[in-house]
Design an enzyme around this catalytic site. Structure first.
Site, mmCIF file in Angstrom:
data_model
loop_
_atom_site.group_PDB
_atom_site.id
_atom_site.type_symbol
_atom_site.label_atom_id
_atom_site.label_comp_id
_atom_site.label_asym_id
_atom_site.label_seq_id
_atom_site.Cartn_x
_atom_site.Cartn_y
_atom_site.Cartn_z
ATOM 1 C CG PHE A 101 -2.137 0.863 1.081
ATOM 2 C CD1 PHE A 101 -2.985 0.744 -0.002
ATOM 3 C CD2 PHE A 101 -2.424 1.827 2.045
ATOM 4 C CE1 PHE A 101 -4.099 1.566 -0.129
ATOM 5 C CE2 PHE A 101 -3.535 2.647 1.934
ATOM 6 C CZ PHE A 101 -4.372 2.515 0.847
ATOM 7 N NE ARG A 126 6.705 6.079 -4.285
ATOM 8 C CZ ARG A 126 7.831 5.838 -3.611
ATOM 9 N NH1 ARG A 126 8.244 6.690 -2.717
ATOM 10 N NH2 ARG A 126 8.545 4.759 -3.856
ATOM 11 C CB ILE A 127 2.079 2.362 -7.607
ATOM 12 C CG1 ILE A 127 3.270 3.156 -8.165
ATOM 13 C CG2 ILE A 127 1.227 1.808 -8.754
ATOM 14 C CD1 ILE A 127 4.334 2.306 -8.857
ATOM 15 C CB THR A 140 1.321 -2.805 -12.498
ATOM 16 O OG1 THR A 140 0.920 -2.435 -11.166
ATOM 17 C CG2 THR A 140 0.114 -2.842 -13.416
ATOM 18 N NE ARG A 185 10.741 -4.423 -10.979
ATOM 19 C CZ ARG A 185 10.312 -3.254 -11.484
ATOM 20 N NH1 ARG A 185 9.144 -3.182 -12.102
ATOM 21 N NH2 ARG A 185 11.052 -2.163 -11.375
ATOM 22 C CD GLU A 229 9.303 -7.789 -17.445
ATOM 23 O OE1 GLU A 229 9.952 -6.792 -17.824
ATOM 24 O OE2 GLU A 229 8.421 -7.734 -16.590
ATOM 25 C CG HIS A 280 7.939 -3.651 -17.598
ATOM 26 N ND1 HIS A 280 8.823 -4.407 -16.882
ATOM 27 C CD2 HIS A 280 7.674 -2.579 -16.805
ATOM 28 C CE1 HIS A 280 9.093 -3.826 -15.720
ATOM 29 N NE2 HIS A 280 8.394 -2.706 -15.660
HETATM 30 P P1 NAP Z 1 6.484 2.149 -2.644
HETATM 31 O O1 NAP Z 1 5.792 3.456 -2.475
HETATM 32 O O2 NAP Z 1 7.779 1.932 -1.949
HETATM 33 O O3 NAP Z 1 5.453 0.990 -2.233
HETATM 34 C C1 NAP Z 1 5.822 -0.325 -2.018
HETATM 35 C C2 NAP Z 1 4.978 -0.820 -0.858
HETATM 36 O O4 NAP Z 1 5.194 -2.218 -0.711
HETATM 37 C C3 NAP Z 1 5.347 -0.162 0.447
HETATM 38 O O5 NAP Z 1 4.176 0.339 1.031
HETATM 39 C C4 NAP Z 1 5.942 -1.295 1.266
HETATM 40 O O6 NAP Z 1 5.550 -1.219 2.610
HETATM 41 C C5 NAP Z 1 5.275 -2.492 0.656
HETATM 42 N N1 NAP Z 1 6.032 -3.709 0.884
HETATM 43 C C6 NAP Z 1 7.349 -3.932 0.665
HETATM 44 N N2 NAP Z 1 7.666 -5.191 0.979
HETATM 45 C C7 NAP Z 1 6.533 -5.759 1.416
HETATM 46 C C8 NAP Z 1 6.212 -7.041 1.909
HETATM 47 N N3 NAP Z 1 7.154 -7.992 1.995
HETATM 48 N N4 NAP Z 1 4.942 -7.299 2.283
HETATM 49 C C9 NAP Z 1 3.999 -6.345 2.187
HETATM 50 N N5 NAP Z 1 4.232 -5.097 1.736
HETATM 51 C C10 NAP Z 1 5.484 -4.824 1.370
HETATM 52 O O7 NAP Z 1 6.748 1.848 -4.178
HETATM 53 P P2 NAP Z 1 5.877 2.282 -5.445
HETATM 54 O O8 NAP Z 1 6.412 3.543 -5.994
HETATM 55 O O9 NAP Z 1 4.441 2.187 -5.105
HETATM 56 O O10 NAP Z 1 6.307 1.118 -6.454
HETATM 57 C C11 NAP Z 1 5.987 -0.226 -6.165
HETATM 58 C C12 NAP Z 1 6.637 -1.154 -7.166
HETATM 59 O O11 NAP Z 1 5.965 -1.070 -8.399
HETATM 60 C C13 NAP Z 1 8.092 -0.829 -7.521
HETATM 61 O O12 NAP Z 1 8.986 -1.332 -6.564
HETATM 62 C C14 NAP Z 1 8.268 -1.476 -8.867
HETATM 63 O O13 NAP Z 1 8.742 -2.797 -8.718
HETATM 64 C C15 NAP Z 1 6.854 -1.514 -9.424
HETATM 65 N N6 NAP Z 1 6.695 -0.634 -10.591
HETATM 66 C C16 NAP Z 1 6.370 -1.178 -11.786
HETATM 67 C C17 NAP Z 1 6.194 -0.365 -12.883
HETATM 68 C C18 NAP Z 1 5.813 -0.934 -14.214
HETATM 69 O O14 NAP Z 1 6.269 -0.414 -15.229
HETATM 70 N N7 NAP Z 1 4.979 -1.940 -14.267
HETATM 71 C C19 NAP Z 1 6.384 1.026 -12.783
HETATM 72 C C20 NAP Z 1 6.721 1.545 -11.549
HETATM 73 C C21 NAP Z 1 6.889 0.716 -10.451
HETATM 74 P P3 NAP Z 1 6.554 -0.991 3.847
HETATM 75 O O15 NAP Z 1 6.194 0.374 4.319
HETATM 76 O O16 NAP Z 1 6.172 -2.059 4.800
HETATM 77 O O17 NAP Z 1 7.963 -1.118 3.318
#
Ligand code: NAP
Length: 324
Positions: free
Chosen positions: A157, A159-160, A241, A243, A272, A290
């Site tokens: 939960f 940013r995205i 979306t 990984r 990929e 992607h």
């Molecule tokens: P973010 O704000 O850091 O959000 C990731 C969330 O996952 C955090 O709230 C984190 O919570 C939680 N988390 C981490 N490990 C966890 C676990 N083991 N169990 C439960 N929750 C966990 O990152 P974001 O900007 O939203 O991006 C998320 C991911 O989307 C990126 O890391 C990337 O891999 C992917 N992405 C994909 C694309 C695409 O092109 N498809 C584009 C952008 C990003 P905590 O507070 O507990 O750490």
């Protein structure tokens, strides 16, 4: 005049940002835009002051640990950083930065794209039409499902996920639940009407749509495995979306083949750019290459964010997006 820092961009960036990079740095481009090998990345660490990789580069301990290293910063183009060995970077005293925030909206838009495409069977419809197999409107043709009132379960939960929740709730009237390691601040959860579910299995069992938003890496690898998929309802849809590695792809393919879940919308894959032939023939899967952050505006903003980190670093200021 002092020498300009030498930086290497491992892939082509939008032209405007490459030009902007050239105004401050001596830039090495990759004119063929092909992924660089480990040996080429290691050489770049010896010959440049900064390496600017993307997810297609494996920045391993061997790359970071080269002898006669010149680069002290790896400024990655993207928010995920599981392609970089952070422990090796820390051990070598190398700064690592990423580009959070600027791709949040584009990626959330793509999560909604996949939710809509799977719910409304858009891929199936498009394939039918292009194949010349459409026989015309009829009341029972390609019936999908409505989103209003449906439950969206978010895994992670950050940013995205929150931007996805916002669109799903206020744009489409969905109910929001989320699984995370800890509850979100009350003001954020209240504004989105998001219910915290402390057990992943419970979230999966309750959701009409499950959307994954945790980072990649060893900690989340196969978080959605056969047992997790078995908790989902037969009419539920999985959206990824995040990984590819977060899902056990073989288990997902089996669940889709046997209709133990209704469908999947995938933007990311385990190997990929190779996508399993078994996945490619499934009608109940929507597959995108992607595209999460792939808007012109976003990819320019990502490049500018890399440059902001490099400028801070070479000006001796704190880098805004420090990962290691
Ligand atoms: P973010 O704000 O850091 O959000 C990731 C969330 O996952 C955090 O709230 C984190 O919570 C939680 N988390 C981490 N490990 C966890 C676990 N083991 N169990 C439960 N929750 C966990 O990152 P974001 O900007 O939203 O991006 C998320 C991911 O989307 C990126 O890391 C990337 O891999 C992917 N992405 C994909 C694309 C695409 O092109 N498809 C584009 C952008 C990003 P905590 O507070 O507990 O750490």
């Amino acid at each position: 005049m002092t020498a300009r820092p030498r930086i290497l961009l491992t892939r082509r960036w939008p032209e405007a940002v490459e030009r902007r990079a050239g105004a401050r740095f001596e830039v090495t481009l990759n004119p063929d835009d092909r992924p660089l090998s480990e040996a080429e990345l290691a050489t770049a660490m010896r010959t440049h002051d900064a390496l600017c990789p993307t997810i297609t580069d494996r920045v391993t301990a061997a790359v970071l640990g080269v002898s006669d290293r010149r680069a002290d910063i790896v400024a990655s183009y993207g928010v995920g950083y599981e392609h970089i060995d952070l422990a090796a970077a820390r051990a070598a005293g190398i700064r690592v930065t990423n580009t959070p925030g600027v791709l949040t909206d584009a990626t959330a838009d793509l999560a909604l794209t996949l939710i809509l495409m799977t719910a409304r069977r858009s891929g199936e419809g498009e394939r039918e039409l292009r194949a010349g197999a459409w026989t015309g409107w009829r009341p029972t043709h390609l019936l999908g499902q409505s989103l209003k009132g449906k439950r969206l379960g978010l895994v992670g939960f950050g940013r995205i996920a929150q931007a996805t929740a916002e669109r799903a709730r206020f744009g489409f009237g969905m109910e929001i639940a989320y699984y995370a390691r800890r509850p979100a601040p009350a003001d954020i959860a209240d504004r989105l009407g998001a219910r915290f579910v402390p057990d992943l299995g419970d979230l999966l069992a309750d959701a009409d749509f499950v959307s994954l938003h945790v980072p990649g890496g060893t900690e989340t690898r196969h978080m959605i495995d056969g047992a997790a998929l078995a908790r989902m309802r037969p009419d539920a849809i999985l959206i990824n979306t995040a990984r590819g590695d977060v899902v056990n792809e073989a288990a997902l393919i089996a669940a889709l083949q046997e209709r133990r879940i209704a469908g999947a919308g995938l933007d990311v894959f385990a190997g990929e750019p190779n996508v399993s032939p078994a996945l490619r023939v499934l009608d109940n899967a929507v597959l995108l290459p992607h595209l999460g952050s792939a808007t012109r505006e976003t990819r320019e903003a990502m490049g500018l964010r890399v440059l902001a980190n490099l400028e801070a670093w070479f000006d001796g200021k704190p880098t805004p997006d420090t990962v290691a």
